[in-house]
Design a protein around this motif. Sequence first.
Motif, PDB file in Angstrom:
ATOM      1  N   ALA A 103       1.548  11.306  -1.345  1.00 31.99           N
ATOM      2  CA  ALA A 103       2.954  11.730  -1.360  1.00 31.99           C
ATOM      3  C   ALA A 103       3.724  10.991  -0.269  1.00 31.99           C
ATOM      4  CB  ALA A 103       3.051  13.251  -1.150  1.00 31.99           C
ATOM      5  N   ALA A 104       3.114  10.858   0.904  1.00 37.05           N
ATOM      6  CA  ALA A 104       3.783  10.175   2.023  1.00 37.05           C
ATOM      7  C   ALA A 104       4.095   8.719   1.665  1.00 37.05           C
ATOM      8  CB  ALA A 104       2.893  10.238   3.270  1.00 37.05           C
ATOM      9  N   ILE A 105       3.125   8.052   1.029  1.00 40.10           N
ATOM     10  CA  ILE A 105       3.332   6.653   0.633  1.00 40.10           C
ATOM     11  C   ILE A 105       4.477   6.568  -0.380  1.00 40.10           C
ATOM     12  CG2 ILE A 105       2.268   4.673  -0.560  1.00 40.10           C
ATOM     13  CD1 ILE A 105      -0.475   5.751   0.589  1.00 40.10           C
ATOM     14  N   LYS A 106       4.502   7.516  -1.311  1.00 43.77           N
ATOM     15  CA  LYS A 106       5.564   7.505  -2.321  1.00 43.77           C
ATOM     16  C   LYS A 106       6.932   7.770  -1.694  1.00 43.77           C
ATOM     17  CE  LYS A 106       5.073   9.035  -6.564  1.00 43.77           C
ATOM     18  NZ  LYS A 106       4.727   9.889  -7.751  1.00 43.77           N
ATOM     19  N   VAL A 107       6.998   8.706  -0.763  1.00 43.52           N
ATOM     20  CA  VAL A 107       8.277   9.001  -0.090  1.00 43.52           C
ATOM     21  C   VAL A 107       8.763   7.754   0.646  1.00 43.52           C
ATOM     22  CG1 VAL A 107       9.409  10.366   1.728  1.00 43.52           C
ATOM     23  CG2 VAL A 107       7.844  11.487   0.128  1.00 43.52           C
ATOM     24  N   ALA A 108       7.841   7.092   1.360  1.00 40.02           N
ATOM     25  CA  ALA A 108       8.225   5.890   2.128  1.00 40.02           C
ATOM     26  C   ALA A 108       8.693   4.773   1.190  1.00 40.02           C
ATOM     27  CB  ALA A 108       7.043   5.416   2.971  1.00 40.02           C
ATOM     28  N   PRO A 238       7.141  11.617  14.047  1.00 41.92           N
ATOM     29  CA  PRO A 238       7.134  10.691  12.906  1.00 41.92           C
ATOM     30  C   PRO A 238       8.327  10.990  11.987  1.00 41.92           C
ATOM     31  CG  PRO A 238       5.711  12.526  12.414  1.00 41.92           C
ATOM     32  CD  PRO A 238       6.303  12.801  13.783  1.00 41.92           C
ATOM     33  N   ASP A 239       8.434  10.242  10.897  1.00 43.82           N
ATOM     34  CA  ASP A 239       9.411  10.548   9.850  1.00 43.82           C
ATOM     35  C   ASP A 239       8.734  11.363   8.743  1.00 43.82           C
ATOM     36  OD1 ASP A 239      11.618   8.813  10.893  1.00 43.82           O
ATOM     37  OD2 ASP A 239      10.052   7.303  10.637  1.00 43.82           O
ATOM     38  N   ILE A 240       7.418  11.153   8.624  1.00 44.37           N
ATOM     39  CA  ILE A 240       6.627  11.843   7.604  1.00 44.37           C
ATOM     40  C   ILE A 240       5.298  12.252   8.244  1.00 44.37           C
ATOM     41  CG2 ILE A 240       5.523  11.635   5.329  1.00 44.37           C
ATOM     42  CD1 ILE A 240       7.417   9.349   4.658  1.00 44.37           C
ATOM     43  N   MET A 241       4.802  13.430   7.865  1.00 42.55           N
ATOM     44  CA  MET A 241       3.488  13.850   8.369  1.00 42.55           C
ATOM     45  C   MET A 241       2.673  14.464   7.242  1.00 42.55           C
ATOM     46  SD  MET A 241       2.508  16.449  11.500  1.00 42.55           S
ATOM     47  CE  MET A 241       3.521  17.802  10.951  1.00 42.55           C
ATOM     48  N   SER A 263      13.376  11.715   2.889  1.00 42.99           N
ATOM     49  CA  SER A 263      12.966  12.412   1.657  1.00 42.99           C
ATOM     50  C   SER A 263      14.112  12.608   0.673  1.00 42.99           C
ATOM     51  CB  SER A 263      12.348  13.775   1.999  1.00 42.99           C
ATOM     52  OG  SER A 263      13.315  14.607   2.595  1.00 42.99           O
ATOM     53  N   GLN A 264      15.317  12.166   1.048  1.00 44.87           N
ATOM     54  CA  GLN A 264      16.504  12.485   0.224  1.00 44.87           C
ATOM     55  C   GLN A 264      16.455  11.873  -1.180  1.00 44.87           C
ATOM     56  OE1 GLN A 264      20.156  10.377   1.590  1.00 44.87           O
ATOM     57  NE2 GLN A 264      18.820   9.374   3.059  1.00 44.87           N
ATOM     58  N   TYR A 265      15.668  10.832  -1.357  1.00 43.92           N
ATOM     59  CA  TYR A 265      15.627  10.198  -2.686  1.00 43.92           C
ATOM     60  C   TYR A 265      14.530  10.762  -3.583  1.00 43.92           C
ATOM     61  CZ  TYR A 265      18.560   7.124   0.059  1.00 43.92           C
ATOM     62  OH  TYR A 265      19.544   6.648   0.886  1.00 43.92           O
ATOM     63  N   MET A 266      13.765  11.723  -3.055  1.00 42.48           N
ATOM     64  CA  MET A 266      12.731  12.380  -3.868  1.00 42.48           C
ATOM     65  C   MET A 266      13.415  13.477  -4.685  1.00 42.48           C
ATOM     66  SD  MET A 266      10.077  10.631  -3.159  1.00 42.48           S
ATOM     67  CE  MET A 266       8.695  11.520  -3.870  1.00 42.48           C
TER      68      MET A 266
END
Length: 397
Positions: A103-108, A238-241, A263-266
């Motif tokens: 999920a983190a990779i996809k968000v990034a 971080p920005d994502i954890m 995360s705004q584009y998810m």
Amino acid sequence: MSLENIMNTYSRTDLIFESGHGSWLVTKDGKKILDFNSGIAVNALGHCHPHLVDSLQSQIKKLWHCSNLYRIESQELLASRLVASSFADSVFFCNSGAESVEAAIKVARKYSQTRNPNKKKYKIIVTTNAFHGRTLATISAGGQEKHLEGFYPAVGGFKRVEFGNISQIIENIDEETIGILIEPIQGEGGINQAEDTYLKDIREICNQRGLVLIFDEVQCGMGRSGKLFAHEKYDVVPDIMCLAKGLGGGFPIGACLATKKVSQYMTPGTHGSTFGGNPLAMTAANALLDIILSKGFLNKVNESSVKLIDGLQKIIIKYQSVFLKLKGQGLMLGIKCRVPNSLLVDRLVEKGLLTVVAGDNVVRLLPPLNISNEEIDIAISIIEHVAHSIEIENVRK
Ligand SMILES: *Cc1c(COP(=O)(O)O)cnc(C)c1O
């Protein structure tokens, strides 16, 4: 019963555990074993903690599963508590550590590709000795040959640098780089901590270059380090954890936490999970948070850590033919050995202490976070006893 019908992906010992209470496991033949493995940092409050048992028992009579097409109040509650305790603004719930890293990779990627529609940006910098899970993307991010062998081609988009080496990160950033993925304290890799300024320097680079910083706290998070999240120790956000393991206290759950900015584009349809955020997992994690966030809990973790470290240091100095040094912090500790780590783990369990190996010839000690002083004393005396007998055998050889 036999292992015949189990796909042979683990080399298992013959131990069969039938029950567990607090820090203790009981084998099928009635032997009590002190659990300093905690299902690899999962049973954060030991086994069958009464508050988790009560909470799950009442939930199991109400509602087990509910699709994410509907609102789940326990999910909203858990998300709000994780957000209130962290840098994050929103949470995606899943069922495991690897899924939280996916999920983190996809968000990034979504963040970077939405903002740069004309450029092909996708590269994430990862480190040596990393572990991020066993899906195709996460074995590629982890990059261990033993995990990749036979499963090629690897998922593309990961660039590896040496853990702890800041200049290699700078050298490897290019036009396609979108972020950096790192464990603040490496678990499987051997309980490795970078120098104090490393994570701060990484944050600085991410700020300057507009990169997304992802911390994989699947193992070191949820109080393991002595802080709720390990990155708090380094005064870096971080920005994502990624979270999983200890978060459900033994119930399967994963969570990907992120700032609103990344995360705004998810948006609806971009990601999903059938089981993620189900009422049982949410109940387990909320109950775990009731305890871990309670006043004084993390202080006690730190006191236990000091006591355990103090006892271990004494043995390590005394048995230098067996041990090399102590690594880690909080209740995420590793003893780097001179003798094979698997020999030590085998001998320890024979004497009633369950531990687990890690990379770099390390024996990992991951006791429940609510371990008692008496149990720490028992563990130290078992380790000392085993070290003594190994030293004597080595002298005789
Ligand atoms: C265990 C672990 C994972 C993978 O978690 P699973 O629940 O096994 O998928 C990912 N990252 C780290 C740091 C871990 O320790």
